[in-house]
Motif scaffolding. Structure first.
Motif, PDB file in Angstrom:
ATOM      1  N   ASP A  77       0.809  -1.214   0.000  1.00  0.00           N
ATOM      2  CA  ASP A  77       0.000   0.000   0.000  1.00  0.00           C
ATOM      3  C   ASP A  77       0.845   1.268   0.000  1.00  0.00           C
ATOM      4  O   ASP A  77       0.318   2.370   0.106  1.00  0.00           O
ATOM      5  N   GLY A  78       2.167   1.124  -0.095  1.00  0.00           N
ATOM      6  CA  GLY A  78       3.047   2.279  -0.173  1.00  0.00           C
ATOM      7  C   GLY A  78       3.344   2.954   1.141  1.00  0.00           C
ATOM      8  O   GLY A  78       4.019   3.989   1.161  1.00  0.00           O
ATOM      9  N   ARG A  79       2.906   2.383   2.239  1.00  0.00           N
ATOM     10  CA  ARG A  79       3.136   3.040   3.535  1.00  0.00           C
ATOM     11  C   ARG A  79       4.623   3.001   3.897  1.00  0.00           C
ATOM     12  O   ARG A  79       5.364   2.138   3.420  1.00  0.00           O
ATOM     13  N   PRO A  80       5.101   3.905   4.759  1.00  0.00           N
ATOM     14  CA  PRO A  80       6.511   3.904   5.163  1.00  0.00           C
ATOM     15  C   PRO A  80       6.869   2.599   5.887  1.00  0.00           C
ATOM     16  O   PRO A  80       6.069   2.053   6.653  1.00  0.00           O
ATOM     17  N   LEU A  81       8.061   2.132   5.637  1.00  0.00           N
ATOM     18  CA  LEU A  81       8.566   0.923   6.276  1.00  0.00           C
ATOM     19  C   LEU A  81       9.296   1.272   7.576  1.00  0.00           C
ATOM     20  O   LEU A  81       9.728   2.411   7.764  1.00  0.00           O
ATOM     21  N   PRO A  82       9.458   0.308   8.484  1.00  0.00           N
ATOM     22  CA  PRO A  82      10.194   0.573   9.722  1.00  0.00           C
ATOM     23  C   PRO A  82      11.605   1.070   9.435  1.00  0.00           C
ATOM     24  O   PRO A  82      12.244   0.636   8.462  1.00  0.00           O
ATOM     25  N   PRO A  83      12.116   1.974  10.261  1.00  0.00           N
ATOM     26  CA  PRO A  83      13.456   2.520  10.031  1.00  0.00           C
ATOM     27  C   PRO A  83      14.542   1.474  10.276  1.00  0.00           C
ATOM     28  O   PRO A  83      14.315   0.465  10.944  1.00  0.00           O
ATOM     29  N   TRP A  84      15.722   1.753   9.734  1.00  0.00           N
ATOM     30  CA  TRP A  84      16.856   0.861   9.949  1.00  0.00           C
ATOM     31  C   TRP A  84      18.140   1.673   9.907  1.00  0.00           C
ATOM     32  O   TRP A  84      18.146   2.837   9.497  1.00  0.00           O
ATOM     33  N   GLN A  85      19.228   1.068  10.352  1.00  0.00           N
ATOM     34  CA  GLN A  85      20.535   1.696  10.349  1.00  0.00           C
ATOM     35  C   GLN A  85      21.536   0.804   9.636  1.00  0.00           C
ATOM     36  O   GLN A  85      21.325  -0.407   9.526  1.00  0.00           O
ATOM     37  N   PRO A  86      22.635   1.379   9.130  1.00  0.00           N
ATOM     38  CA  PRO A  86      23.625   0.574   8.413  1.00  0.00           C
ATOM     39  C   PRO A  86      24.070  -0.635   9.229  1.00  0.00           C
ATOM     40  O   PRO A  86      24.318  -0.539  10.432  1.00  0.00           O
ATOM     41  N   GLY A  87      24.184  -1.767   8.542  1.00  0.00           N
ATOM     42  CA  GLY A  87      24.532  -3.022   9.194  1.00  0.00           C
ATOM     43  C   GLY A  87      23.335  -3.908   9.459  1.00  0.00           C
ATOM     44  O   GLY A  87      23.502  -5.084   9.791  1.00  0.00           O
ATOM     45  N   ALA A  88      22.117  -3.357   9.309  1.00  0.00           N
ATOM     46  CA  ALA A  88      20.904  -4.122   9.614  1.00  0.00           C
ATOM     47  C   ALA A  88      20.609  -5.139   8.524  1.00  0.00           C
ATOM     48  O   ALA A  88      21.022  -4.992   7.370  1.00  0.00           O
ATOM     49  N   HIS A  89      19.873  -6.171   8.910  1.00  0.00           N
ATOM     50  CA  HIS A  89      19.439  -7.173   7.945  1.00  0.00           C
ATOM     51  C   HIS A  89      17.930  -7.347   8.032  1.00  0.00           C
ATOM     52  O   HIS A  89      17.292  -6.977   9.011  1.00  0.00           O
ATOM     53  N   LEU A  90      17.389  -7.916   6.980  1.00  0.00           N
ATOM     54  CA  LEU A  90      15.951  -8.167   6.866  1.00  0.00           C
ATOM     55  C   LEU A  90      15.723  -9.667   6.841  1.00  0.00           C
ATOM     56  O   LEU A  90      16.427 -10.398   6.139  1.00  0.00           O
ATOM     57  N   ASP A  91      14.767 -10.146   7.615  1.00  0.00           N
ATOM     58  CA  ASP A  91      14.361 -11.549   7.539  1.00  0.00           C
ATOM     59  C   ASP A  91      13.324 -11.696   6.429  1.00  0.00           C
ATOM     60  O   ASP A  91      12.360 -10.926   6.384  1.00  0.00           O
ATOM     61  N   LEU A  92      13.508 -12.681   5.574  1.00  0.00           N
ATOM     62  CA  LEU A  92      12.525 -12.966   4.533  1.00  0.00           C
ATOM     63  C   LEU A  92      12.023 -14.398   4.684  1.00  0.00           C
ATOM     64  O   LEU A  92      12.813 -15.317   4.928  1.00  0.00           O
ATOM     65  N   VAL A  93      10.706 -14.569   4.568  1.00  0.00           N
ATOM     66  CA  VAL A  93      10.113 -15.896   4.507  1.00  0.00           C
ATOM     67  C   VAL A  93       9.796 -16.149   3.040  1.00  0.00           C
ATOM     68  O   VAL A  93       8.868 -15.554   2.476  1.00  0.00           O
ATOM     69  N   LEU A  94      10.564 -17.008   2.419  1.00  0.00           N
ATOM     70  CA  LEU A  94      10.426 -17.253   0.995  1.00  0.00           C
ATOM     71  C   LEU A  94       9.179 -18.083   0.710  1.00  0.00           C
ATOM     72  O   LEU A  94       8.613 -18.701   1.616  1.00  0.00           O
ATOM     73  N   PRO A  95       8.698 -18.095  -0.539  1.00  0.00           N
ATOM     74  CA  PRO A  95       7.462 -18.825  -0.855  1.00  0.00           C
ATOM     75  C   PRO A  95       7.475 -20.279  -0.416  1.00  0.00           C
ATOM     76  O   PRO A  95       6.430 -20.832  -0.056  1.00  0.00           O
ATOM     77  N   SER A  96       8.642 -20.917  -0.385  1.00  0.00           N
ATOM     78  CA  SER A  96       8.727 -22.323   0.037  1.00  0.00           C
ATOM     79  C   SER A  96       8.617 -22.489   1.543  1.00  0.00           C
ATOM     80  O   SER A  96       8.473 -23.610   2.032  1.00  0.00           O
ATOM     81  N   GLY A  97       8.723 -21.381   2.276  1.00  0.00           N
ATOM     82  CA  GLY A  97       8.754 -21.450   3.734  1.00  0.00           C
ATOM     83  C   GLY A  97      10.145 -21.278   4.308  1.00  0.00           C
ATOM     84  O   GLY A  97      10.293 -21.110   5.530  1.00  0.00           O
TER      85      GLY A  97
END
Length: 361
Positions: A77-97
């Protein structure tokens, strides 16, 4: 010790009463300070709950180098995403799980999107291949975070070292260093120029502060050679394959820098491991764990769908419950209570030599 309230200073205008602003500030502090510093019944600080799961969509996709694609992820929906700082990583749950973690390599000031870059590893755990083959533009994907286990402290003088796809967290640090006007320089190594992502972006950002060292042109540099670029009293941030990290760590004491920060994107080597056994309660099967391998490695051989992510003992994805046996906890995630309840992170924790750990499930 006297715990009586400290009298507020007189009104700043000389009137015979406490200053109203400071009285208001004192009231706010008295209300919020106990909340911000409260502890649970085990004496641990109570922190806010982790951010909620993210619903993301692949807004753009680009080829950055040989076998490397970048994804720009946004909220549907285009809303702002949570802030982050350099060095941060994102967890992804891929389609397979599968759950995987990827360093953010975009601009923290851009709250409308996250950017990650993934190198395709055909012989890896399957996550990178799935990203390349299935996360096309318009694909919805679940995420979590961002979280930061490799924070950038914005030291006045900085040497940034990246090996291959390890440039992803380092790129965000370089952008931060440039924006803050720090004394910084960056060295990026890789097999060849064609395999090194973001080369043009790095050069545009830092000019002669950035040095690209393809192995096929310069040979493979050792840690001492890389660290010769560190200014006196500087901090070094390094991310890359295990041999690079080990070489840099081994040469660090002899260099001019005073602080070393690093992140590995493969499992850390096992130190002081001893052989032990795992018993799977559901089947009764016993799996030997050699001294130089992790319980996770052995479990994945038995069941390739065994969940894992960081392989460094801080994300908690590989958590299992131990129904009998003594655990040598080596993680940075579980609380004392969780350990007492029998939980274990099988990516790093082990058992004493000859012990048999029975795992639930």
């Amino acid at each position: 010790m006297n715990h009586d309230p400290v009298p507020l200073p007189p009104d700043l205008y000389g009137r015979g009463r406490d200053d109203r602003f400071l009285r208001f500030l004192d009231a706010v502090t008295r209300f919020y300070l106990p909340i911000a510093t409260r502890k649970d019944r085990y004496g641990r600080r109570v922190f806010p709950p982790p951010p909620a799961a993210l619903d993301l969509v692949v807004a753009a996709r680009a080829t950055e180098a040989e076998d490397v694609v970048s994804l720009r992820l946004s909220a549907p929906d285009g809303r702002p995403l949570p802030p982050w700082q350099p060095g941060a990583h994102l967890d992804l749950v891929l389609p397979s799980g599968l759950r995987r973690q990827y360093s953010l390599c975009g601009d923290p000031a851009d709250r409308r999107s996250y950017r990650i870059a993934v190198r395709r590893l055909p012989d890896g755990g399957g996550g990178s291949v799935e990203v390349h083959d299935t996360l096309l533009t318009g694909t919805r994907v679940a995420g979590g975070g961002p979280r930061n286990a490799f924070p950038f402290a914005a030291d006045p003088a900085v040497l940034l070292i990246a090996g291959g796809i390890g440039i992803t967290p380092i790129l965000a640090m370089a952008r931060e260093a440039a924006g803050r006007g720090l004394d910084w320089r960056l060295v990026h190594t890789g097999r060849s120029r064609a395999s090194m992502p973001f080369a043009d972006e790095l050069t545009a950002l830092g000019g002669d502060r950035v040095e690209l060292l393809p192995d096929d042109e310069h040979g493979t540099p050792d840690g001492a050679e890389l660290l010769r670029r560190a200014p006196a009293g500087s901090a070094v941030y390094v991310c890359g394959p295990a041999p690079m990290l080990d070489s840099v760590r081994g040469a660090f004491d002899a260099c001019a820098a005073t602080a070393l920060h690093f992140e590995r994107f493969s499992a850390a080597p096992i130190v002081d491991g001893r052989p032990f056994d795992l018993r799977l309660r559901s089947s009764g099967r016993v799996l030997p764990v050699p001294a130089d391998r992790s319980a996770l490695d052995v479990l994945r051989e038995n069941d390739p769908d065994t969940p894992y992510s960081c392989r460094q003992g801080f994300c908690g994805v590989c958590r299992r419950r131990v129904t009998s046996g003594a655990v040598e906890h080596r993680d940075r995630k579980l609380t004392d209570q969780e350990r007492a309840e029998g939980q274990m992170l099988v990516c790093v924790s082990r058992a004493p030599e000859g012990e048999c750990l029975e795992l639930d499930g």
